[in-house]
Design an enzyme around this catalytic site. Structure first.
Site, PDB file in Angstrom:
ATOM      1  N   HIS A 225       0.798  -1.231   0.000  1.00 50.64           N
ATOM      2  CA  HIS A 225       0.000   0.000   0.000  1.00 50.64           C
ATOM      3  C   HIS A 225       0.825   1.272   0.000  1.00 50.64           C
ATOM      4  O   HIS A 225       0.281   2.356  -0.119  1.00 50.64           O
ATOM      5  CB  HIS A 225      -0.957   0.029   1.206  1.00 50.64           C
ATOM      6  CG  HIS A 225      -0.264   0.319   2.510  1.00 50.64           C
ATOM      7  ND1 HIS A 225       0.456  -0.620   3.184  1.00 50.64           N
ATOM      8  CD2 HIS A 225      -0.171   1.451   3.239  1.00 50.64           C
ATOM      9  CE1 HIS A 225       0.963  -0.090   4.285  1.00 50.64           C
ATOM     10  NE2 HIS A 225       0.597   1.175   4.346  1.00 50.64           N
TER      11      HIS A 225
HETATM   12  C1  UD1 Z   1      -2.289   5.357   5.981  1.00 48.25           C
HETATM   13  C2  UD1 Z   1      -1.018   5.804   6.698  1.00 48.25           C
HETATM   14  C3  UD1 Z   1       0.033   4.715   6.581  1.00 48.25           C
HETATM   15  C4  UD1 Z   1      -0.507   3.378   7.051  1.00 48.25           C
HETATM   16  C5  UD1 Z   1      -1.768   3.067   6.266  1.00 48.25           C
HETATM   17  C6  UD1 Z   1      -2.384   1.749   6.642  1.00 48.25           C
HETATM   18  C7  UD1 Z   1      -0.500   8.214   6.720  1.00 48.25           C
HETATM   19  C8  UD1 Z   1       0.384   9.239   6.146  1.00 48.25           C
HETATM   20  N1  UD1 Z   1      -0.453   7.000   6.108  1.00 48.25           N
HETATM   21  O1  UD1 Z   1      -1.985   5.244   4.593  1.00 48.25           O
HETATM   22  O2  UD1 Z   1       1.137   5.064   7.379  1.00 48.25           O
HETATM   23  O3  UD1 Z   1       0.462   2.388   6.859  1.00 48.25           O
HETATM   24  O4  UD1 Z   1      -2.708   4.126   6.503  1.00 48.25           O
HETATM   25  O5  UD1 Z   1      -3.503   1.511   5.858  1.00 48.25           O
HETATM   26  O6  UD1 Z   1      -1.193   8.476   7.672  1.00 48.25           O
HETATM   27  N2  UD1 Z   1      -9.416   4.577   1.846  1.00 48.25           N
HETATM   28  C9  UD1 Z   1     -10.610   3.936   1.817  1.00 48.25           C
HETATM   29  N3  UD1 Z   1     -11.181   3.567   3.014  1.00 48.25           N
HETATM   30  C10 UD1 Z   1     -10.603   3.835   4.195  1.00 48.25           C
HETATM   31  C11 UD1 Z   1      -9.374   4.502   4.212  1.00 48.25           C
HETATM   32  C12 UD1 Z   1      -8.784   4.866   3.030  1.00 48.25           C
HETATM   33  O7  UD1 Z   1     -11.180   3.677   0.770  1.00 48.25           O
HETATM   34  O8  UD1 Z   1     -11.170   3.457   5.241  1.00 48.25           O
HETATM   35  C13 UD1 Z   1      -8.784   4.952   0.559  1.00 48.25           C
HETATM   36  C14 UD1 Z   1      -9.068   6.353   0.148  1.00 48.25           C
HETATM   37  O9  UD1 Z   1      -9.209   6.376  -1.232  1.00 48.25           O
HETATM   38  C15 UD1 Z   1      -7.819   7.103   0.538  1.00 48.25           C
HETATM   39  C16 UD1 Z   1      -6.747   6.039   0.344  1.00 48.25           C
HETATM   40  O10 UD1 Z   1      -7.377   4.812   0.694  1.00 48.25           O
HETATM   41  O11 UD1 Z   1      -7.615   8.233  -0.235  1.00 48.25           O
HETATM   42  C17 UD1 Z   1      -5.544   6.245   1.192  1.00 48.25           C
HETATM   43  O12 UD1 Z   1      -5.910   6.382   2.579  1.00 48.25           O
HETATM   44  P1  UD1 Z   1      -5.017   7.298   3.562  1.00 48.25           P
HETATM   45  O13 UD1 Z   1      -5.511   7.220   4.956  1.00 48.25           O
HETATM   46  O14 UD1 Z   1      -4.823   8.632   2.940  1.00 48.25           O
HETATM   47  O15 UD1 Z   1      -3.600   6.643   3.496  1.00 48.25           O
HETATM   48  P2  UD1 Z   1      -3.149   5.149   3.515  1.00 48.25           P
HETATM   49  O16 UD1 Z   1      -2.514   4.852   2.210  1.00 48.25           O
HETATM   50  O17 UD1 Z   1      -4.223   4.208   4.008  1.00 48.25           O
END
Ligand code: UD1
Length: 386
Positions: A225
């Site tokens: 991820h």
């Molecule tokens: C975040 C953390 C990362 C951690 C990871 C675990 C930061 C900078 N990054 O990254 O350190 O390892 O979480 O998962 O805080 N999304 C969904 N549903 C959700 C959450 C996210 O669909 O419940 C999708 C959204 O499109 C979002 C993307 O995933 O834009 C990324 O989510 P985000 O929380 O921005 O970062 P992660 O890549 O999950």
């Protein structure tokens, strides 16, 4: 001298406001909330920022791990780093004004961690950082920025491995603020291993062929991820092509993070994931993931936490990154830093088949009692005998 907001005396019980936001935070906070509840004079208060919000990325973990319902959910959701961090800060400030805790406890390195620590420190509230002092030395990683800044403004720095202390001293942090307590994520792993879901059952529930879990060649688990691996088409395509190639010799269970799923669709790479030797399944709950990892021949990942969990499980781990902030998993555990290059992954896989992979040993204080030690330190600071 530690003080609470406006230098008022700390009331009894002293409230420790604990923050969670994203998936890797939940398994870390579970034992901390339990240890606070068991500690006379301390009271946990749980705030979920809502950085992660899907059931599979959030609510499911509360139910499985017996984490109390959050006292508040800020429902921040996704956004750019600036938007997400700013929104957590904006919504967290009135919570602090209302709850007036003795300390704010943050875990890990996600955007919610730095956001809430920063709001607290500016209000004169003590900050406790669980998993302090880990460094990848790669500032292109958003988590590295979050780690360095959170540690700078924390009063209590709780570390998981002894190498964290010299990292913190180098950054000018006083040794008295650092407490080597062990690893709360491993507290959770040890407490739940006997309840882990059998891999076969998880595959059935995910709609995948269950036979893969019992394949005589064993199976590998893959998670991806990190933006550096999944946001660049060439890198992601190289990784998935390599996985397809090795799956013919040892099948792969790929648990797909929402970010990764979106990129695979956007880049048109779904065709690399077909075939009988790859099971593509949604993000798994804690007990299912634990069962899948415990039964695996090897785990390929770019996660931070999984490097530690595989070390605790004694399962070989190939980290598909150029660096790690968790060097003890390499020095003492089962982790090998492989990077994302196809040739390096193939070479590591060949070594696994030839040797069975690293076995390692359990690092110091990964003994299931880290949260208890954290509560002990906080009680020493905030609970006054009267
Ligand atoms: C975040 C953390 C990362 C951690 C990871 C675990 C930061 C900078 N990054 O990254 O350190 O390892 O979480 O998962 O805080 N999304 C969904 N549903 C959700 C959450 C996210 O669909 O419940 C999708 C959204 O499109 C979002 C993307 O995933 O834009 C990324 O989510 P985000 O929380 O921005 O970062 P992660 O890549 O999950």
């Amino acid at each position: 001298m530690l003080k609470t907001m406006n230098a008022e005396p700390v009331p009894s019980p002293a409230t420790i406001l604990c923050v969670v936001g994203a998936r890797p935070n939940f398994m870390k906070i579970a034992p901390v909330m339990a240890a606070l509840a068991a500690c006379p004079g301390l009271r946990g208060y749980l705030v979920h920022t809502g950085q992660h919000y899907d059931v599979a990325m959030s609510a499911g973990f509360f139910a499985e791990l017996g984490i109390p319902e959050p006292d508040e959910n800020l429902e921040v959701g996704s956004g750019s780093h600036a938007q997400q961090t700013a929104e957590v800060m904006r919504r967290f400030e009135p919570v602090l004004d209302r709850v007036r805790p003795a300390a704010v406890l943050v875990v890990g390195d996600v955007n919610s961690t730095i956001a809430c620590a920063l709001v607290a420190v500016k209000k004169g509230i003590a900050v406790a950082h669980v998993e302090a002092g880990l460094r990848s030395w790669n500032r292109a990683m958003p988590e590295e920025i979050n780690r360095v800044l959170t540690d700078q403004i924390s009063d209590f720095l709780f570390t998981t491995e002894q190498g964290a202390l010299p990292n913190l001293l180098r950054e000018g942090i006083a040794a008295e603020r650092v407490h080597f307590v062990g690893n709360v994520m491993i507290d959770t792993l040890r407490a739940n291993l006997a309840r882990a879901t059998p891999p076969r059952q998880s595959l059935i529930e995910a709609g995948a062929a269950p036979g893969l879990a019992e394949d005589p060649r064993g199976y590998q688990v893959l998670t991806l991820h990190r933006p550096s691996n999944v946001d660049d088409r060439a890198v992601l395509s190289g990784l998935l092509t390599t996985v397809r190639d090795i799956s013919a010799r040892c099948p792969v269970v790929f648990t797909v993070h929402p970010r990764t799923r979106a990129r695979i669709a956007e880049f048109g790479l779904d065709r690399l994931l077909g075939g009988p030797d790859i099971a593509v399944i949604p993000p798994q709950g804690y007990l299912a993931m634990l069962g899948l990892m415990a039964g695996a021949r090897a785990v390929l990942t770019d996660s931070g936490g999984i490097q530690e969990e595989t070390t605790a499980l004694g399962v070989p781990c190939f980290t598909l990154r150029e660096d790690t902030e968790r060097p003890i998993t390499i020095e003492e555990g089962t982790n090998t830093l492989v990077g994302p290059a196809p040739a390096a992954i193939l070479a590591a896989f060949d070594r696994l088949l030839a040797t069975g992979g690293k076995t390692g040993r359990i690092p110091a204080l990964w003994d299931g009692r880290a949260a208890e030690r954290i509560a002990g330190v906080l009680a020493g600071a905030f609970v006054h005998p009267d």
